[in-house]
Scaffold this active site. Sequence first.
Site, PDB file in Angstrom:
ATOM      1  CG  ASN A   1     -85.758  -9.745  -4.837  1.00  0.00           C
ATOM      2  OD1 ASN A   1     -85.070 -10.742  -4.013  1.00  0.00           O
ATOM      3  ND2 ASN A   1     -87.507  -8.957  -4.187  1.00  0.00           N
TER       4      ASN A   1
ATOM      5  CG  HIS B   1     -85.432 -15.624  -7.290  1.00  0.00           C
ATOM      6  ND1 HIS B   1     -86.774 -16.086  -7.165  1.00  0.00           N
ATOM      7  CD2 HIS B   1     -86.314 -14.513  -7.582  1.00  0.00           C
ATOM      8  CE1 HIS B   1     -88.452 -15.677  -7.619  1.00  0.00           C
ATOM      9  NE2 HIS B   1     -88.323 -14.669  -7.764  1.00  0.00           N
TER      10      HIS B   1
ATOM     11  CG  HIS C   1     -91.580 -10.732   0.257  1.00  0.00           C
ATOM     12  ND1 HIS C   1     -91.638 -10.653  -1.210  1.00  0.00           N
ATOM     13  CD2 HIS C   1     -92.658 -10.762   0.937  1.00  0.00           C
ATOM     14  CE1 HIS C   1     -94.092 -11.001  -0.626  1.00  0.00           C
ATOM     15  NE2 HIS C   1     -93.623 -10.933   0.132  1.00  0.00           N
TER      16      HIS C   1
ATOM     17  NE  ARG D   1     -94.641 -15.065  -1.302  1.00  0.00           N
ATOM     18  CZ  ARG D   1     -95.379 -14.115  -2.249  1.00  0.00           C
ATOM     19  NH1 ARG D   1     -94.612 -13.443  -3.011  1.00  0.00           N
ATOM     20  NH2 ARG D   1     -96.013 -14.066  -2.787  1.00  0.00           N
TER      21      ARG D   1
ATOM     22  NE  ARG E   1     -94.647 -18.721  -2.683  1.00  0.00           N
ATOM     23  CZ  ARG E   1     -95.781 -18.469  -3.382  1.00  0.00           C
ATOM     24  NH1 ARG E   1     -94.613 -17.519  -4.721  1.00  0.00           N
ATOM     25  NH2 ARG E   1     -96.251 -17.933  -3.091  1.00  0.00           N
TER      26      ARG E   1
ATOM     27  CD  GLU F   1     -89.746  -7.162  -2.213  1.00  0.00           C
ATOM     28  OE1 GLU F   1     -91.470  -8.371  -2.518  1.00  0.00           O
ATOM     29  OE2 GLU F   1     -89.294  -6.814  -3.116  1.00  0.00           O
TER      30      GLU F   1
ATOM     31  CB  THR G   1     -93.001 -12.501  -8.003  1.00  0.00           C
ATOM     32  OG1 THR G   1     -93.260 -11.581  -8.010  1.00  0.00           O
ATOM     33  CG2 THR G   1     -94.095 -12.456  -9.487  1.00  0.00           C
ATOM     34  CB  THR G   2     -95.084  -8.935  -5.329  1.00  0.00           C
ATOM     35  OG1 THR G   2     -94.640  -9.745  -4.594  1.00  0.00           O
ATOM     36  CG2 THR G   2     -96.243  -8.413  -4.521  1.00  0.00           C
TER      37      THR G   2
ATOM     38  CD  GLU H   1     -90.544  -0.948  -5.464  1.00  0.00           C
ATOM     39  OE1 GLU H   1     -90.018  -1.725  -4.314  1.00  0.00           O
ATOM     40  OE2 GLU H   1     -90.208  -2.307  -6.067  1.00  0.00           O
TER      41      GLU H   1
ATOM     42  CG  HIS I   1     -93.240  -7.121 -10.696  1.00  0.00           C
ATOM     43  ND1 HIS I   1     -92.567  -7.705  -9.483  1.00  0.00           N
ATOM     44  CD2 HIS I   1     -93.394  -7.709 -11.618  1.00  0.00           C
ATOM     45  CE1 HIS I   1     -93.609  -8.815  -9.646  1.00  0.00           C
ATOM     46  NE2 HIS I   1     -94.059  -8.984 -11.326  1.00  0.00           N
TER      47      HIS I   1
HETATM   48  N1  PXP Z   1     -89.506  -4.466  -6.244  1.00  0.00           N
HETATM   49  C1  PXP Z   1     -91.305  -5.661  -5.530  1.00  0.00           C
HETATM   50  C2  PXP Z   1     -92.197  -4.742  -4.569  1.00  0.00           C
HETATM   51  C3  PXP Z   1     -91.348  -6.845  -5.868  1.00  0.00           C
HETATM   52  O1  PXP Z   1     -92.065  -7.510  -4.834  1.00  0.00           O
HETATM   53  C4  PXP Z   1     -90.331  -7.333  -5.895  1.00  0.00           C
HETATM   54  C5  PXP Z   1     -90.378  -9.410  -6.991  1.00  0.00           C
HETATM   55  O2  PXP Z   1     -90.152  -9.482  -5.130  1.00  0.00           O
HETATM   56  C6  PXP Z   1     -89.175  -6.668  -7.100  1.00  0.00           C
HETATM   57  C7  PXP Z   1     -89.191  -5.197  -6.786  1.00  0.00           C
HETATM   58  C8  PXP Z   1     -88.134  -7.636  -8.207  1.00  0.00           C
HETATM   59  O3  PXP Z   1     -89.011  -8.215  -9.002  1.00  0.00           O
HETATM   60  P1  PXP Z   1     -88.098  -8.645  -9.160  1.00  0.00           P
HETATM   61  O4  PXP Z   1     -87.772 -10.577  -9.251  1.00  0.00           O
HETATM   62  O5  PXP Z   1     -89.447  -9.385 -10.950  1.00  0.00           O
HETATM   63  O6  PXP Z   1     -87.082  -7.793 -10.688  1.00  0.00           O
END
Ligand code: PXP
Length: 258
Positions: free
Chosen positions: A25, A28, A61, A63, A67, A88, A118-119, A169, A209
């Site tokens: 992901n 960031h 993601h 959003r 952001r 996402e 975050t989610t 997931e 997550h």
């Molecule tokens: N999976 C999903 C569905 C998420 O919402 C997130 C956070 O964006 C992640 C995975 C990745 O989480 P992390 O950034 O904490 O590794």
Amino acid sequence: MSRVLDQAETSCRTEKIKKIKLGLNVDHVATLRQARGTSYPDPVVAALLAESTGCDSIVVHLREDRRHIRERDVFLIKKAIKIPLNLEMSTNKQIVDIAQMIKPDQATLVPEKRKELTTEGGLDLIKNYAKVERVVKKLKNSSIKVSLFIDPFKQQIKAAKDLGAEIVEFNTAAFVEAKGKARAEKEFQKVKNACSIAEKEGFFIAAGHGIDYLNVKKIKQIKELQELNIGHSIISRSVYIGLIAAVEEMIDLLKASN
Ligand code: PXP
């Protein structure tokens, strides 16, 4: 003698085969860019580096508040990479329209609240059944594979099946945030049991997550788990050692036998 060596090499290789796919992901990377409103660092470049380092998919993601990830990022990453793009997204109509236009390989439906960092929590499929059903249909009609981000509960898996999703997931937040060994073990068992139920239902099984370089060693013990989606820990580590090395370290952990 050479046969013995061949066998030894083969078994060593098998032991090192990565059983769990890594979806990186790159949100960031965009967070850092948006902090200054510059054009760098670019999540598109990060996605390409991750691809060439051995990641199996890229996750972003988009959003509703934009952001971090912007439409331009999703569009360009889709064009640039050969590995699958996993978008996402919430069930918001504007975001669904964008998904149908860009056509990522996969969409993961997540709950979204404006104020969250975050989610937070999985998508409650029972509470949001009708809305999710409409969106799943639209995405499938656009040939986008659908994944549902849910808490590791039997009723949610059952609803995901009824909704026609191909992928689930599991939210690992409760496991990674658990205080104390006993609590963590309890939460781990919930994810493990959910994976076992999901396998029987024929799902492709992902989790994510808060997975980092330490807790991944436990979570990867779940034999039914096919993919981990990881963002924050890898992008954070890349500040110290670079993205390629940070991705390589995680891939090595996924390959290692324990
Ligand atoms: N999976 C999903 C569905 C998420 O919402 C997130 C956070 O964006 C992640 C995975 C990745 O989480 P992390 O950034 O904490 O590794």
